[in-house]
Design a protein around this motif. Structure first.
Motif, mmCIF file in Angstrom:
data_model
loop_
_atom_site.group_PDB
_atom_site.id
_atom_site.type_symbol
_atom_site.label_atom_id
_atom_site.label_comp_id
_atom_site.label_asym_id
_atom_site.label_seq_id
_atom_site.Cartn_x
_atom_site.Cartn_y
_atom_site.Cartn_z
ATOM 1 N N LYS A 110 11.850 -9.856 17.363
ATOM 2 C CA LYS A 110 11.800 -8.924 16.388
ATOM 3 C C LYS A 110 13.473 -8.280 16.306
ATOM 4 C CE LYS A 110 7.153 -7.993 17.069
ATOM 5 N NZ LYS A 110 6.051 -6.936 17.232
ATOM 6 N N VAL A 111 14.260 -8.770 16.736
ATOM 7 C CA VAL A 111 15.742 -8.401 16.589
ATOM 8 C C VAL A 111 16.538 -9.277 15.727
ATOM 9 C CG1 VAL A 111 17.944 -7.582 17.924
ATOM 10 C CG2 VAL A 111 15.605 -6.803 18.657
ATOM 11 N N GLU A 112 16.946 -8.642 14.774
ATOM 12 C CA GLU A 112 18.072 -9.460 13.738
ATOM 13 C C GLU A 112 19.256 -9.622 14.464
ATOM 14 O OE1 GLU A 112 19.186 -11.836 10.834
ATOM 15 O OE2 GLU A 112 17.150 -11.040 11.012
ATOM 16 N N ASP A 128 8.226 -1.793 23.224
ATOM 17 C CA ASP A 128 8.021 -3.245 23.105
ATOM 18 C C ASP A 128 9.274 -4.006 23.871
ATOM 19 O OD1 ASP A 128 5.657 -2.763 22.077
ATOM 20 O OD2 ASP A 128 6.478 -3.010 19.916
ATOM 21 N N ILE A 129 10.426 -3.401 23.447
ATOM 22 C CA ILE A 129 11.709 -4.246 23.729
ATOM 23 C C ILE A 129 11.887 -3.872 25.234
ATOM 24 C CG2 ILE A 129 13.308 -2.298 23.052
ATOM 25 C CD1 ILE A 129 15.053 -5.128 22.091
ATOM 26 N N ARG A 130 11.707 -2.878 25.708
ATOM 27 C CA ARG A 130 11.869 -2.497 27.139
ATOM 28 C C ARG A 130 10.860 -3.407 28.124
ATOM 29 N NH1 ARG A 130 14.932 2.162 28.320
ATOM 30 N NH2 ARG A 130 15.470 3.382 26.728
ATOM 31 N N GLU A 131 9.873 -3.400 27.701
ATOM 32 C CA GLU A 131 8.681 -4.235 28.290
ATOM 33 C C GLU A 131 9.351 -5.696 28.127
ATOM 34 O OE1 GLU A 131 4.989 -3.574 26.533
ATOM 35 O OE2 GLU A 131 4.890 -1.740 27.230
ATOM 36 N N TYR A 132 9.830 -6.244 27.123
ATOM 37 C CA TYR A 132 10.437 -7.562 27.372
ATOM 38 C C TYR A 132 11.345 -7.849 27.987
ATOM 39 C CZ TYR A 132 12.966 -11.516 25.396
ATOM 40 O OH TYR A 132 13.766 -12.741 25.370
ATOM 41 N N LEU A 133 12.221 -6.843 27.894
ATOM 42 C CA LEU A 133 13.733 -6.955 28.745
ATOM 43 C C LEU A 133 13.450 -6.914 30.401
ATOM 44 C CD1 LEU A 133 16.057 -4.854 26.902
ATOM 45 C CD2 LEU A 133 16.082 -7.253 26.851
ATOM 46 N N VAL A 134 12.214 -6.330 30.774
ATOM 47 C CA VAL A 134 11.988 -5.944 32.163
ATOM 48 C C VAL A 134 11.691 -7.540 32.661
ATOM 49 C CG1 VAL A 134 10.113 -5.430 33.751
ATOM 50 C CG2 VAL A 134 11.204 -3.512 32.383
ATOM 51 N N GLU A 135 11.425 -8.209 31.735
ATOM 52 C CA GLU A 135 10.864 -9.634 32.203
ATOM 53 C C GLU A 135 12.136 -10.674 32.233
ATOM 54 O OE1 GLU A 135 7.900 -10.675 33.601
ATOM 55 O OE2 GLU A 135 7.347 -8.569 33.196
ATOM 56 N N PRO A 174 19.531 -1.045 28.673
ATOM 57 C CA PRO A 174 20.576 0.083 28.040
ATOM 58 C C PRO A 174 19.511 1.174 28.101
ATOM 59 C CG PRO A 174 20.189 -1.878 26.537
ATOM 60 C CD PRO A 174 19.443 -2.144 27.695
ATOM 61 N N ASN A 175 20.444 2.354 28.390
ATOM 62 C CA ASN A 175 19.752 3.801 28.374
ATOM 63 C C ASN A 175 19.431 4.144 27.080
ATOM 64 O OD1 ASN A 175 22.578 3.438 30.125
ATOM 65 N ND2 ASN A 175 21.331 5.348 31.074
ATOM 66 N N PHE A 176 20.074 3.857 25.892
ATOM 67 C CA PHE A 176 19.637 4.166 24.628
ATOM 68 C C PHE A 176 19.102 2.830 23.671
ATOM 69 C CE2 PHE A 176 21.796 7.974 25.956
ATOM 70 C CZ PHE A 176 20.873 9.035 25.729
ATOM 71 N N PHE A 177 18.430 2.903 22.842
ATOM 72 C CA PHE A 177 18.157 1.836 21.804
ATOM 73 C C PHE A 177 18.063 2.817 20.486
ATOM 74 C CE2 PHE A 177 16.299 -0.112 25.575
ATOM 75 C CZ PHE A 177 16.785 -1.523 25.306
ATOM 76 N N ILE A 178 19.079 2.256 19.606
ATOM 77 C CA ILE A 178 19.249 2.904 18.295
ATOM 78 C C ILE A 178 19.175 2.235 17.138
ATOM 79 C CG2 ILE A 178 20.874 4.241 16.846
ATOM 80 C CD1 ILE A 178 22.062 5.391 19.439
ATOM 81 N N TYR A 229 22.881 -0.764 19.855
ATOM 82 C CA TYR A 229 22.446 -0.482 18.347
ATOM 83 C C TYR A 229 21.942 -1.554 17.839
ATOM 84 C CZ TYR A 229 25.671 3.502 19.080
ATOM 85 O OH TYR A 229 26.094 4.621 19.511
ATOM 86 N N TYR A 230 20.637 -1.797 17.062
ATOM 87 C CA TYR A 230 20.022 -2.800 16.838
ATOM 88 C C TYR A 230 19.370 -2.865 15.280
ATOM 89 C CZ TYR A 230 15.748 -0.509 17.556
ATOM 90 O OH TYR A 230 14.474 0.438 17.428
ATOM 91 N N ILE A 231 19.506 -4.062 14.758
ATOM 92 C CA ILE A 231 18.866 -4.276 13.263
ATOM 93 C C ILE A 231 17.429 -4.951 13.493
ATOM 94 C CG2 ILE A 231 19.179 -5.075 11.050
ATOM 95 C CD1 ILE A 231 22.224 -4.617 11.378
ATOM 96 N N GLU A 232 16.509 -4.517 13.062
ATOM 97 C CA GLU A 232 15.158 -5.124 13.200
ATOM 98 C C GLU A 232 15.068 -6.394 12.242
ATOM 99 O OE1 GLU A 232 11.987 -1.620 14.331
ATOM 100 O OE2 GLU A 232 12.477 -2.292 12.261
ATOM 101 N N LYS A 233 14.335 -7.332 12.640
ATOM 102 C CA LYS A 233 14.030 -8.498 12.083
ATOM 103 C C LYS A 233 12.470 -8.376 11.467
ATOM 104 C CE LYS A 233 14.985 -12.587 13.443
ATOM 105 N NZ LYS A 233 15.053 -13.764 14.251
ATOM 106 N N SER A 234 11.728 -7.530 12.303
ATOM 107 C CA SER A 234 10.421 -6.906 11.995
ATOM 108 C C SER A 234 10.150 -6.023 12.953
ATOM 109 C CB SER A 234 9.200 -8.232 12.255
ATOM 110 O OG SER A 234 9.264 -8.417 13.521
ATOM 111 N N ARG A 235 9.322 -4.955 12.453
ATOM 112 C CA ARG A 235 9.122 -3.537 12.905
ATOM 113 C C ARG A 235 8.720 -3.789 14.511
ATOM 114 N NH1 ARG A 235 9.263 1.528 11.224
ATOM 115 N NH2 ARG A 235 8.055 2.992 12.257
ATOM 116 N N PHE A 236 9.202 -2.951 15.279
ATOM 117 C CA PHE A 236 8.739 -2.635 16.567
ATOM 118 C C PHE A 236 8.892 -1.506 17.143
ATOM 119 C CE2 PHE A 236 12.833 -4.487 17.175
ATOM 120 C CZ PHE A 236 13.419 -3.838 18.097
ATOM 121 N N VAL A 237 8.264 -0.891 18.252
ATOM 122 C CA VAL A 237 8.633 0.273 18.940
ATOM 123 C C VAL A 237 9.417 -0.070 20.378
ATOM 124 C CG1 VAL A 237 6.705 1.500 18.016
ATOM 125 C CG2 VAL A 237 6.554 0.324 20.172
ATOM 126 N N GLN A 238 10.304 1.051 20.793
ATOM 127 C CA GLN A 238 11.225 0.821 21.846
ATOM 128 C C GLN A 238 10.677 0.394 22.906
ATOM 129 O OE1 GLN A 238 14.121 4.046 22.430
ATOM 130 N NE2 GLN A 238 14.887 3.954 20.524
#
Length: 625
Positions: free
Chosen positions: A426-428, A458-465, A473-477, A447-456
């Motif tokens: 979901k990240v462009e 979601d990406i934290r749970e993805y990165l844990v794996e 990262p400490n911050f997602f903007i 700092y990210y640009i979305e490809k499709s909508r998600f909440v933070q």
């Protein structure tokens, strides 16, 4: 047969000298040198030589037994973090062609579950099934043999594997033991995780000296750690500056007896003048030592035994110091030796380096380079760190030449984080930058640009794996687009600051009640943010696993409750944490009424006053303050 360049043979000699000495203390468990050696022989007898053998265990007596057994067998140890993401474990196993994994009963269930999910079929050796033997194995290693494989962050998104050499490991261990006169009376800490090469320094400085290695049973409770250091009567500690600062705050808050502690060796991150001054005010008798050296050159290669008079201001980065034995430090600028105070890149020359990167010959050649000052073959390691010579020939650290950072003492390539985030469907696009916080911690911002909508979340749970937790990262903007400069490149200086955007898309909810207000203050102090909403989480404010340790310590002191790290992260908003605190059982703390003494012409000296008086008598005009 002893060969001083092969570390386990030096340990075996020590076993002969001090068989009944306590080798390791881990909580309520302890083991003698004789038993440690016998159990390690049991491991060595069941594995082949010259193989990469994985160890799936955390810091423990069992881990050290297994490590020694692998070295005795002539094979190469590959530690695996039991909490690592499955994808990371898969990369380690496949890159090192690992066919055998050693674990213990406490971890075998988790290991089998991971292997099943990764669809891997590997031989598992259970430590408890091996048979101890007092007969040492025949020597199967040579000085140039590989001893261990440590994985570190890679700029391509794939972790790099550094091959450590027998003689190089032994060289540093012997240097440290001689430099600090370590003997069998010493009690030495092991605070580093087993997947970092510095853990080998902790282990073997103790075990070749007849000293005792002390391993804490937990590392995330800073009050416990401070108490453990004091009660263990440690003489020497190896530690990263970020953890040192957390302990320093605890030492300032509560009084701890560190009268037996002689040396604290710090490495992995910059050490500041403010750290030295604050610690010296509390414990002037303890020596702080700054160490520097990449894993590629084997543990540390520069050291600085710090003197308080060397601290000229609190914001200074403490000098790295001078080279250890059999090592030269070259600072080069445009392939020439830099002048005094001139900034250049730090290069290390030593025969006691690593073998380079496993299956990465091109990458190894990029960092192990020919010395431009020599016509003969003369290999240097190109560190990527910038530094300069002082007038006395010692070395100062200035910064990095690339995007590599140290997070809690662990080397991280920002590109690896960026690649992991871009792999999320979901990240462009994404940019990763790092900043130094006011509390001298590295803060990583995505700092990210979305490809499709998600909440933070979601990406934290993805990165844990996908990547280790310390790399998230400490911050997602979220950005609609990235700002560009005149040349059409991304203008990183124009990217918004995280603290300016926290409440842009959310309502600020005022903390209610005494507990919520105090918890919000703790968050504000630790994370250096002005406003803390009652519903915002510690992670959303930029918190991480390290400063969560500081938060739980402050909560413990302020509210007389014990909140562990797991509970903290499960209830990390001000509202939820306050509810947990209000319903937690209070810790009983004994208080003693302090009564004034009767008036007198003189009074007995306190221990600290008596120590100052003795120092004054030993050295005329000695100024302790």
């Amino acid at each position: 047969m002893i060969n001083k360049k092969i570390i386990h043979t030096v340990f075996e000699e020590r076993v002969q000298k001090n068989p009944e000495n306590i080798a390791i203390v881990y909580g309520e468990e302890q083991i003698t040198y004789r038993e440690l050696n016998s159990r390690a022989n049991g491991i060595g007898n069941v594995i082949d030589s010259e193989k990469y053998i994985a160890i799936f265990m955390p810091n423990s007596i069992d881990y050290v037994i297994t490590l020694l057994g692998i070295l005795k067998s002539g094979s190469i140890s590959v530690p695996i973090d039991v909490l690592a993401p499955n994808e990371r474990i898969l990369k380690i196993i496949t890159k090192a062609d690992i066919e055998t994994i050693i674990t213990n009963k406490a971890n075998i269930k988790n290991l089998k579950k991971i292997l099943k999910s990764l669809k891997l079929d590997r031989e598992i050796i259970l430590l408890e099934d091996t048979i101890s033997s007092e007969n040492n194995l025949a020597l199967k290693s040579k000085e140039d043999s590989s001893a261990y494989l440590m994985f570190t962050s890679g700029s391509t998104g794939e972790p790099k594997a550094i091959i450590g050499m027998q003689k190089s490991l032994s060289h540093f261990i012997h240097w440290e033991c001689k430099e600090f006169a370590i003997d069998e009376s010493f009690k030495i800490s092991q605070l580093a995780g087993v997947t970092f090469d510095v853990s080998l320094r902790d282990i073997f400085t103790a075990l070749i000296s007849g000293a005792t290695l002390y391993i804490p049973t937990q590392r995330t409770n800073i009050e416990y750690l401070a108490r453990w250091i004091s009660q263990s009567r440690l003489n020497l500690i190896h530690i990263v500056p970020s953890l040192f600062r957390l302990l320093l705050k605890e030492f300032e808050f509560n009084s701890y007896d560190l009268s037996e502690l002689k040396h604290i060796l710090l490495a992995g991150e910059a050490l500041y003048g403010s750290d030295v001054l604050a610690f010296n005010r509390l414990y002037p008798h303890i020596e702080l030592v700054n160490l520097y050296g990449p894993s590629e050159t084997t543990l540390a290669k520069i050291f600085n035994r710090i003197k308080i008079e060397d601290v000229t201001n609190q914001n200074m980065i403490m000098p790295l110091g001078q080279a250890i034995s059999n090592t030269a430090i070259l600072i080069l600028k445009n392939s020439k030796l830099a002048q005094v105070r001139q900034v250049g890149e730090i290069y290390i020359k030593t025969p006691f380096r690593s073998k380079g990167y496993l299956k990465e010959e091109k990458l190894s050649q990029e960092v192990f380079v020919q010395n431009p000052l020599s016509k003969k073959e003369d290999i240097l390691y190109k560190t990527g760190d910038m530094g300069r010579y002082k007038a006395d020939g010692t070395v100062e650290f200035v910064g990095r030449a690339d995007s590599q950072v140290k997070i809690n003492g662990i080397r991280v390539e920002l590109q690896e984080i960026e690649i992991a985030i871009k792999s999320y469907k979901k990240v462009e696009n994404a940019i990763i930058i790092s900043e130094m916080s006011p509390s001298k911690e590295i803060v990583v911002i995505c700092y990210y640009i979305e490809k499709s909508r998600f909440v933070q979340s979601d990406i934290r749970e993805y990165l844990v794996e996908v990547i280790p937790s310390y790399m998230i990262p400490n911050f997602f903007i979220k950005m609609e687009s990235f700002p560009l400069n005149f040349h059409g490149k991304i203008d990183k200086k124009s990217l918004p600051k995280p603290e300016d955007l926290i409440y842009l898309d959310r309502e600020f909810i005022e903390p209610q009640g005494e507990t919520q207000i105090e918890v919000a203050k703790i968050f504000s102090q630790i994370l250096r943010v002005d406003k803390v909403s009652a519903d915002i989480t510690f992670t959303q404010l930029g918190g991480n696993s390290l400063n969560s340790i500081s938060a739980t310590a402050k909560i413990s002191h302020q509210f007389s409750v014990q909140i562990n790290i797991k509970e903290f992260f499960e209830n990390q908003s001000v509202e939820k944490l306050s509810y947990l605190i209000d319903n937690a059982q209070r810790i009983e703390t004994a208080t003693v009424e302090i009564k004034p003494l009767a008036k007198s012409d003189d009074y007995a000296l306190s221990n600290s006053q008596r120590r100052l008086w003795v120092l004054d008598k030993l050295q005329e005009n000695f100024n302790s303050y």
